[in-house]
Design a protein around this motif. Sequence first.
Motif, PDB file in Angstrom:
ATOM      1  N   ARG A  76      28.042  -6.552  29.803  1.00 46.66           N
ATOM      2  CA  ARG A  76      29.408  -7.032  30.018  1.00 46.66           C
ATOM      3  C   ARG A  76      30.352  -5.828  29.902  1.00 46.66           C
ATOM      4  NH1 ARG A  76      29.742 -12.369  27.305  1.00 46.66           N
ATOM      5  NH2 ARG A  76      28.873 -13.081  29.276  1.00 46.66           N
ATOM      6  N   ILE A  77      30.878  -5.384  31.044  1.00 46.25           N
ATOM      7  CA  ILE A  77      31.743  -4.201  31.120  1.00 46.25           C
ATOM      8  C   ILE A  77      33.166  -4.560  30.674  1.00 46.25           C
ATOM      9  CG2 ILE A  77      32.651  -2.412  32.662  1.00 46.25           C
ATOM     10  CD1 ILE A  77      29.652  -2.311  32.435  1.00 46.25           C
ATOM     11  N   MET A  78      33.825  -3.618  29.928  1.00 44.48           N
ATOM     12  CA  MET A  78      35.195  -3.925  29.497  1.00 44.48           C
ATOM     13  C   MET A  78      36.093  -2.707  29.261  1.00 44.48           C
ATOM     14  SD  MET A  78      33.679  -2.948  26.680  1.00 44.48           S
ATOM     15  CE  MET A  78      32.508  -4.197  26.182  1.00 44.48           C
ATOM     16  N   TYR A  79      35.574  -1.484  29.393  1.00 43.68           N
ATOM     17  CA  TYR A  79      36.380  -0.301  29.031  1.00 43.68           C
ATOM     18  C   TYR A  79      35.947   0.882  29.891  1.00 43.68           C
ATOM     19  CZ  TYR A  79      38.791   3.010  25.890  1.00 43.68           C
ATOM     20  OH  TYR A  79      39.637   3.957  25.362  1.00 43.68           O
ATOM     21  N   HIS A  80      36.911   1.783  30.190  1.00 41.11           N
ATOM     22  CA  HIS A  80      36.598   3.004  30.944  1.00 41.11           C
ATOM     23  C   HIS A  80      36.963   4.209  30.083  1.00 41.11           C
ATOM     24  CE1 HIS A  80      35.726   5.605  34.242  1.00 41.11           C
ATOM     25  NE2 HIS A  80      35.600   4.596  35.102  1.00 41.11           N
ATOM     26  N   THR A  81      35.952   5.037  29.795  1.00 40.19           N
ATOM     27  CA  THR A  81      36.181   6.175  28.893  1.00 40.19           C
ATOM     28  C   THR A  81      36.996   7.285  29.546  1.00 40.19           C
ATOM     29  OG1 THR A  81      34.055   7.171  29.553  1.00 40.19           O
ATOM     30  CG2 THR A  81      34.053   5.719  27.629  1.00 40.19           C
ATOM     31  N   ARG A  82      36.919   7.419  30.862  1.00 34.94           N
ATOM     32  CA  ARG A  82      37.663   8.506  31.523  1.00 34.94           C
ATOM     33  C   ARG A  82      39.160   8.219  31.542  1.00 34.94           C
ATOM     34  NH1 ARG A  82      33.328   9.104  36.500  1.00 34.94           N
ATOM     35  NH2 ARG A  82      31.594   9.833  35.200  1.00 34.94           N
ATOM     36  N   PHE A  83      39.510   6.943  31.689  1.00 34.64           N
ATOM     37  CA  PHE A  83      40.926   6.562  31.682  1.00 34.64           C
ATOM     38  C   PHE A  83      41.388   6.138  30.296  1.00 34.64           C
ATOM     39  CE2 PHE A  83      39.344   5.336  36.004  1.00 34.64           C
ATOM     40  CZ  PHE A  83      39.923   6.407  36.673  1.00 34.64           C
ATOM     41  N   ARG A  84      40.417   6.012  29.368  1.00 37.23           N
ATOM     42  CA  ARG A  84      40.704   5.617  27.990  1.00 37.23           C
ATOM     43  C   ARG A  84      41.521   4.322  27.925  1.00 37.23           C
ATOM     44  NH1 ARG A  84      41.990  11.373  24.854  1.00 37.23           N
ATOM     45  NH2 ARG A  84      40.067  12.416  25.510  1.00 37.23           N
ATOM     46  N   MET A  85      41.041   3.328  28.627  1.00 42.75           N
ATOM     47  CA  MET A  85      41.765   2.066  28.660  1.00 42.75           C
ATOM     48  C   MET A  85      40.825   0.907  28.984  1.00 42.75           C
ATOM     49  SD  MET A  85      43.734   2.415  32.333  1.00 42.75           S
ATOM     50  CE  MET A  85      44.329   0.732  32.270  1.00 42.75           C
ATOM     51  N   PRO A  86      41.182  -0.310  28.538  1.00 41.97           N
ATOM     52  CA  PRO A  86      40.388  -1.486  28.901  1.00 41.97           C
ATOM     53  C   PRO A  86      40.444  -1.728  30.405  1.00 41.97           C
ATOM     54  CG  PRO A  86      41.867  -1.970  27.065  1.00 41.97           C
ATOM     55  CD  PRO A  86      42.289  -0.640  27.626  1.00 41.97           C
ATOM     56  N   ILE A  87      39.398  -2.316  30.938  1.00 40.90           N
ATOM     57  CA  ILE A  87      39.370  -2.678  32.347  1.00 40.90           C
ATOM     58  C   ILE A  87      38.974  -4.140  32.456  1.00 40.90           C
ATOM     59  CG2 ILE A  87      38.862  -0.356  33.220  1.00 40.90           C
ATOM     60  CD1 ILE A  87      35.918  -1.100  33.306  1.00 40.90           C
ATOM     61  N   LYS A  88      39.059  -4.692  33.644  1.00 46.92           N
ATOM     62  CA  LYS A  88      38.717  -6.095  33.858  1.00 46.92           C
ATOM     63  C   LYS A  88      37.271  -6.350  33.427  1.00 46.92           C
ATOM     64  CE  LYS A  88      38.341  -9.648  37.445  1.00 46.92           C
ATOM     65  NZ  LYS A  88      38.470  -9.951  38.900  1.00 46.92           N
ATOM     66  N   VAL A  89      37.082  -7.382  32.640  1.00 46.18           N
ATOM     67  CA  VAL A  89      35.747  -7.709  32.147  1.00 46.18           C
ATOM     68  C   VAL A  89      34.892  -8.247  33.291  1.00 46.18           C
ATOM     69  CG1 VAL A  89      34.422  -9.147  30.555  1.00 46.18           C
ATOM     70  CG2 VAL A  89      36.636  -8.217  29.852  1.00 46.18           C
ATOM     71  N   GLU A  90      33.710  -7.681  33.435  1.00 48.36           N
ATOM     72  CA  GLU A  90      32.769  -8.164  34.450  1.00 48.36           C
ATOM     73  C   GLU A  90      31.346  -8.007  33.943  1.00 48.36           C
ATOM     74  OE1 GLU A  90      31.833  -5.553  37.874  1.00 48.36           O
ATOM     75  OE2 GLU A  90      33.557  -4.377  37.220  1.00 48.36           O
ATOM     76  N   THR A  91      30.455  -8.800  34.500  1.00 40.91           N
ATOM     77  CA  THR A  91      29.046  -8.748  34.115  1.00 40.91           C
ATOM     78  C   THR A  91      28.269  -7.929  35.134  1.00 40.91           C
ATOM     79  OG1 THR A  91      29.187 -10.894  33.030  1.00 40.91           O
ATOM     80  CG2 THR A  91      26.993 -10.117  33.613  1.00 40.91           C
ATOM     81  N   LEU A  92      27.441  -7.024  34.639  1.00 43.35           N
ATOM     82  CA  LEU A  92      26.688  -6.116  35.505  1.00 43.35           C
ATOM     83  C   LEU A  92      25.207  -6.200  35.173  1.00 43.35           C
ATOM     84  CD1 LEU A  92      26.799  -3.763  37.619  1.00 43.35           C
ATOM     85  CD2 LEU A  92      26.959  -2.199  35.673  1.00 43.35           C
ATOM     86  N   ASP A  93      24.408  -6.591  36.140  1.00 45.69           N
ATOM     87  CA  ASP A  93      22.956  -6.619  35.999  1.00 45.69           C
ATOM     88  C   ASP A  93      22.411  -5.318  36.587  1.00 45.69           C
ATOM     89  OD1 ASP A  93      20.229  -7.004  36.119  1.00 45.69           O
ATOM     90  OD2 ASP A  93      20.356  -9.073  36.835  1.00 45.69           O
ATOM     91  N   LEU A  94      21.902  -4.448  35.726  1.00 37.61           N
ATOM     92  CA  LEU A  94      21.488  -3.114  36.181  1.00 37.61           C
ATOM     93  C   LEU A  94      20.241  -3.141  37.063  1.00 37.61           C
ATOM     94  CD1 LEU A  94      22.153  -0.942  32.994  1.00 37.61           C
ATOM     95  CD2 LEU A  94      23.525  -1.100  35.075  1.00 37.61           C
ATOM     96  N   THR A  95      19.595  -4.299  37.183  1.00 40.85           N
ATOM     97  CA  THR A  95      18.424  -4.360  38.072  1.00 40.85           C
ATOM     98  C   THR A  95      18.832  -4.576  39.524  1.00 40.85           C
ATOM     99  OG1 THR A  95      18.180  -6.769  37.814  1.00 40.85           O
ATOM    100  CG2 THR A  95      17.015  -5.362  36.243  1.00 40.85           C
TER     101      THR A  95
END
Length: 402
Positions: free
Chosen positions: A357-376
């Motif tokens: 469950r994605i929620m943050y971007h380290t390069r922009f140092r800010m929360p981002i829209k929550v989304e679910t990511l299946d790495l397969t």
Amino acid sequence: MIKRIPIRSLKVGMYVTDLNNDWIPHNNDKRRGIVRTDETIEKIKRLGVTQIYIDPSKGLDSIDGEPVHEVDKQNETLLQQAGGLAPHLAPHAALDEEMIIARRIHSETQSLVGNLMQDVKLGKAIDLAPVHELAGNIQESVFRNPNAMACLGRIREKDNYLLEHSVNLSVLMSIFGKAMTHPPDVLHQTVVGALLHDIGKILTPDEILHKPGRLTPEEFAVMKKHAVHSHDILASTEGIGELTLLTAAQHHERMDGSGYPCGLKGEDISVYGRMVAIADVYDAITSNRVYHVGMTPTQGLKKLLEWSGDHLDPELVRQFIRCIGIYPVGSLVLLESGRLGVVIEGNEDDQRLPVIRIMYHTRFRMPIKVETLDLTKPNAQDRIVRAVDPATYKIDIRRFLA
């Protein structure tokens, strides 16, 4: 530069940064400072410590030292090797559906354990019927989707550690035992043993059980008696299973004989005792308590590998990692894209590719829209770089697990 050295190389004048002994339950020994006497060294050795961390910039150095980054690299290599093993459990129900059921089971089980402890305190006998029922419910939930109960194991309050630990240990043993293909009756008995393993703590004085500071040696000796109390209480309980008793009685035994209450070694500890010891240590070191800030799940797994052989069964540690994944549910991971996500589900084919469950971007140092990511999935186009500490980014992972 902090180094790890064998205990035989510890000398007066060295500065200890970590006793490296969190496999000891309720361990809150002083961890840092200059070693001033040979008596202190002997005391540390008696704890069963085999390797210890020092800071040569604050005290004497040792030619036997390994830099801490090299130790971490070795542990990471071992973890990735364990990650190459195919996962054991495949979910049969959707996570969101099973979470509804798992929450109810989790809450009912906490209430049950709390009530049982009060009954024991009042001198009442343990009624095993509701214990068997809820242990069965836990097993069924784990069979349908182990990620649901595992998620709830990461949503915890440090002030409720005793009850949550008992419930989570039963969940971990259910996942572990099923992965080891234990027969249903054997699995059930060990889950009941995990649920009741700390029942003897109700006979530990509150001022010791809930002490926020370090325990004195005398207080620690009293604390350790809870294992004997648990054994005696369960042994006198009508209808208790032999494997339930073994699981509860041996959860503090260690491979090198440094555990308690019997100081058993190696194969003298039942396989169920060796399994519950691994699950118990893992849950303890990854939990926040009054006197202890929990490690991340991945850090905890690396410590299990580091302590394998001397204290924990190395093959069973590998199997434990295989069934909960090298990025256990509740882990915060950094992706190649710079995004952060919490692991919410394992992968039945490759434990290195969980659902996040994605929620943050380290390069922009800010929360981002929550989304679910299946790495397969082919369109995921992202991979895990490493697990990270939520405290670094001030992220409360519990918000994204419920």
